[in-house]
Write a protein that holds these residues in place. Sequence first.
Motif, PDB file in Angstrom:
ATOM      1  N   HIS A  98      -8.611  -6.878   3.420  1.00 42.87           N
ATOM      2  CA  HIS A  98      -7.655  -6.365   2.428  1.00 42.87           C
ATOM      3  C   HIS A  98      -8.026  -6.123   1.178  1.00 42.87           C
ATOM      4  CE1 HIS A  98      -3.589  -7.691   5.029  1.00 42.87           C
ATOM      5  NE2 HIS A  98      -5.000  -7.997   5.939  1.00 42.87           N
ATOM      6  N   THR A  99      -7.850  -4.811   0.840  1.00 39.30           N
ATOM      7  CA  THR A  99      -8.121  -4.355  -0.365  1.00 39.30           C
ATOM      8  C   THR A  99      -7.522  -4.996  -1.690  1.00 39.30           C
ATOM      9  OG1 THR A  99      -6.806  -2.254  -0.589  1.00 39.30           O
ATOM     10  CG2 THR A  99      -8.789  -2.093   0.636  1.00 39.30           C
ATOM     11  N   GLY A 149      -8.791 -11.933   1.741  1.00 36.05           N
ATOM     12  CA  GLY A 149      -9.090 -10.612   2.014  1.00 36.05           C
ATOM     13  C   GLY A 149     -10.020 -10.317   2.970  1.00 36.05           C
ATOM     14  N   ARG A 283       0.865   5.518  -3.073  1.00 37.82           N
ATOM     15  CA  ARG A 283      -0.497   5.911  -2.481  1.00 37.82           C
ATOM     16  C   ARG A 283      -0.638   7.304  -2.203  1.00 37.82           C
ATOM     17  NH1 ARG A 283       0.614   1.650   1.232  1.00 37.82           N
ATOM     18  NH2 ARG A 283      -1.620   1.995   1.962  1.00 37.82           N
ATOM     19  N   GLU A 287      -6.892   8.451   3.073  1.00 37.96           N
ATOM     20  CA  GLU A 287      -7.486   7.072   2.668  1.00 37.96           C
ATOM     21  C   GLU A 287      -8.814   7.280   3.050  1.00 37.96           C
ATOM     22  OE1 GLU A 287      -3.616   4.413   3.450  1.00 37.96           O
ATOM     23  OE2 GLU A 287      -5.183   4.351   4.921  1.00 37.96           O
ATOM     24  N   ASN A 292     -15.459   1.234   4.661  1.00 36.74           N
ATOM     25  CA  ASN A 292     -15.542   1.409   2.955  1.00 36.74           C
ATOM     26  C   ASN A 292     -14.440   0.429   2.251  1.00 36.74           C
ATOM     27  OD1 ASN A 292     -17.670   3.014   3.049  1.00 36.74           O
ATOM     28  ND2 ASN A 292     -16.403   4.965   3.372  1.00 36.74           N
ATOM     29  N   TRP A 293     -13.583  -0.337   3.132  1.00 31.55           N
ATOM     30  CA  TRP A 293     -12.552  -1.183   2.381  1.00 31.55           C
ATOM     31  C   TRP A 293     -13.173  -2.495   2.049  1.00 31.55           C
ATOM     32  CZ3 TRP A 293      -6.919  -0.452   4.558  1.00 31.55           C
ATOM     33  CH2 TRP A 293      -6.711   0.774   4.798  1.00 31.55           C
ATOM     34  N   LEU A 294     -12.922  -2.873   0.745  1.00 29.83           N
ATOM     35  CA  LEU A 294     -13.319  -4.271   0.112  1.00 29.83           C
ATOM     36  C   LEU A 294     -12.275  -4.633  -0.639  1.00 29.83           C
ATOM     37  CD1 LEU A 294     -17.100  -3.372  -0.673  1.00 29.83           C
ATOM     38  CD2 LEU A 294     -16.475  -5.028   1.147  1.00 29.83           C
ATOM     39  N   PRO A 295     -12.155  -5.850  -0.821  1.00 33.27           N
ATOM     40  CA  PRO A 295     -11.086  -6.472  -1.507  1.00 33.27           C
ATOM     41  C   PRO A 295     -11.314  -6.200  -3.118  1.00 33.27           C
ATOM     42  CG  PRO A 295     -11.979  -8.359  -0.204  1.00 33.27           C
ATOM     43  CD  PRO A 295     -12.847  -6.998   0.017  1.00 33.27           C
ATOM     44  N   GLN A 297     -11.097  -3.066  -4.072  1.00 35.03           N
ATOM     45  CA  GLN A 297     -11.524  -1.697  -4.312  1.00 35.03           C
ATOM     46  C   GLN A 297     -10.800  -0.626  -3.677  1.00 35.03           C
ATOM     47  OE1 GLN A 297     -14.725  -1.121  -5.577  1.00 35.03           O
ATOM     48  NE2 GLN A 297     -14.256  -3.303  -5.933  1.00 35.03           N
ATOM     49  N   GLY A 298      -9.347  -0.954  -3.599  1.00 36.19           N
ATOM     50  CA  GLY A 298      -8.530   0.105  -3.078  1.00 36.19           C
ATOM     51  C   GLY A 298      -7.932   1.153  -4.095  1.00 36.19           C
ATOM     52  N   ASP A 299      -8.814   1.987  -4.401  1.00 34.36           N
ATOM     53  CA  ASP A 299      -8.339   2.949  -5.614  1.00 34.36           C
ATOM     54  C   ASP A 299      -7.590   4.159  -5.143  1.00 34.36           C
ATOM     55  OD1 ASP A 299     -10.157   4.281  -4.336  1.00 34.36           O
ATOM     56  OD2 ASP A 299     -11.592   5.083  -5.668  1.00 34.36           O
TER      57      ASP A 299
END
Length: 559
Positions: A98-99, A149, A283, A287, A292-295, A297-299
Amino acid sequence: MGLWKSMVLILLIWHLPVWAACPVWSPARANEEISRLQQQITQWDTSYWQQGISVVDDGVYDQLNAQLTQWQRCFGEDAQVDPSTPPINGTISHPVPHTGVRKLADKQAVQQWLRNRSDIWVQPKVDGVAVTLVYRNGNLIRAISRGNGLKGEDWTQKVLLIPSVPHTTKGLLANSTLQGEIFLLQEQHIQQQSGGMNARSKVAGMMMRQGDSELLRSLAIFIWAWPDGPAVMPERLRLLADAGFGFTQRYTLSVKDADEVERARARWWSTELPFVTDGVVVRMGKEPQARNWLPGQGDWLVAWKYSPVSRVSEVTDIQFSVGKSGKIAVVAILAPVMLDDKRVQRVNVGSVRRWDEWDIAPGDHLLISLAGQGIPRIDEVVWRSTQRTKPTPPKGHFNSLSCFYGTPECQEQFIARLAWLSAKEVLDIEGIGEAGWRELHQVYRFEHIFSWLALTQEQLQSALGISRGGKLWYQFNLSRQRPFTRWISAMGVPLTQATLNASRDSSWQQLQARDESSWRQLPSMGERRTRQMIQWRDNREVNALSNWLAAQRITGFMP
């Protein structure tokens, strides 16, 4: 959920000026205050995460949590970045982390974020608890709480009892990972009217409790992410709706700019929804790949939250004021907070008796909201300081017949009477208010509430300056032409305007000639009001003032 709360703490500490300044405490007191608040938050956490019971409102919890972190930083303690992170009894890894979502402060920040971005969509920020759903070969095989996350707890058995969560899927969704918000279904919920309703805690409680499976039927899910799903948003929404996740398609809108985001945000704030929200999420349709999803890091998405309907603020002082009627009012001075677009620095507590009931002292923390017409009000005392020194209210017997004369003990009520008589509906003296009356009284020490009539133009100009003093002298002279009823209103006559008009009395002699029976025949004059009127008319100081006005040749008072 841990990451989300960390972001909340950062935002609260950043935006609330009350917590930006460090308190002036001795090391011993700092240790006592921090330890006591830390113990309380630990108790709340235990109830919340182990028993599924929320004993404090979410907003209060978040703000006091931020307060604790600020105090720890002020006094050199190791601040817990996220003391509210749930204990992860299981070690179930999310297939896709979960980002979280970065919060933006205002429309301008949204505009800045939208630059050089396209294919933009907006959704309500549904208030509940986050979860991962894992489908394999068309079956729901796992539901994982958000946790930190990266890892969470196994909620599969609970989620399977929620009727609106599909147990099976097909097509592209047959082998998918979905992220969403489990929320409490509402009927015609209007956020602007009903607020957050502690929805997040209620849902968490249902998910944490053992048994109570029937309660789970009141829950539903809003899917906000399909990692590695279809590349284009419309197809993603259509397939989710076909599979039974219809809320996502219904409440996801394509937008072009910040103006459209603002309109959607305002509409969802004031119209009926099936869930509680605390803002909107903006949003991009496109995506990055799930690997590449990291807590944190959801830019490709941000949130624009609603302004809180209530805020926690520290009491910095208690002040007392005596009104023209002699009533003592208590006001709590606050460390400034923003509510809606209003900067709140003081709140009316009420009478001394009400203040005693609230038991409020400097250092306590109050939950403040806005009542009708934007007036700040106290909702509750959410935290009391360990060292509580309460000021003493003004001493003396004040009532509607006291303080016509400027004795030392009468300072506040006397000034209130002066401010009242200069009001537009009384003598309509422009250019002076409470501060101006204090200034004049300090220089000339008025004997009574009409002593200002004897001031010369030179005296006023000496005290206030040539221009201001000259204008006020003109206003003072103009007041001499006001009708008799305006002057007795200035003297605090206990009659309504309707009664004054009906009496048609135009002189002090006419007023004095009325007996009790005559007063009782006028509108709004019951036994109590008549008794008050006679007491006022026969009062020694009131009669002395009437004689003084007669000497000043004020209309209606001369024999």
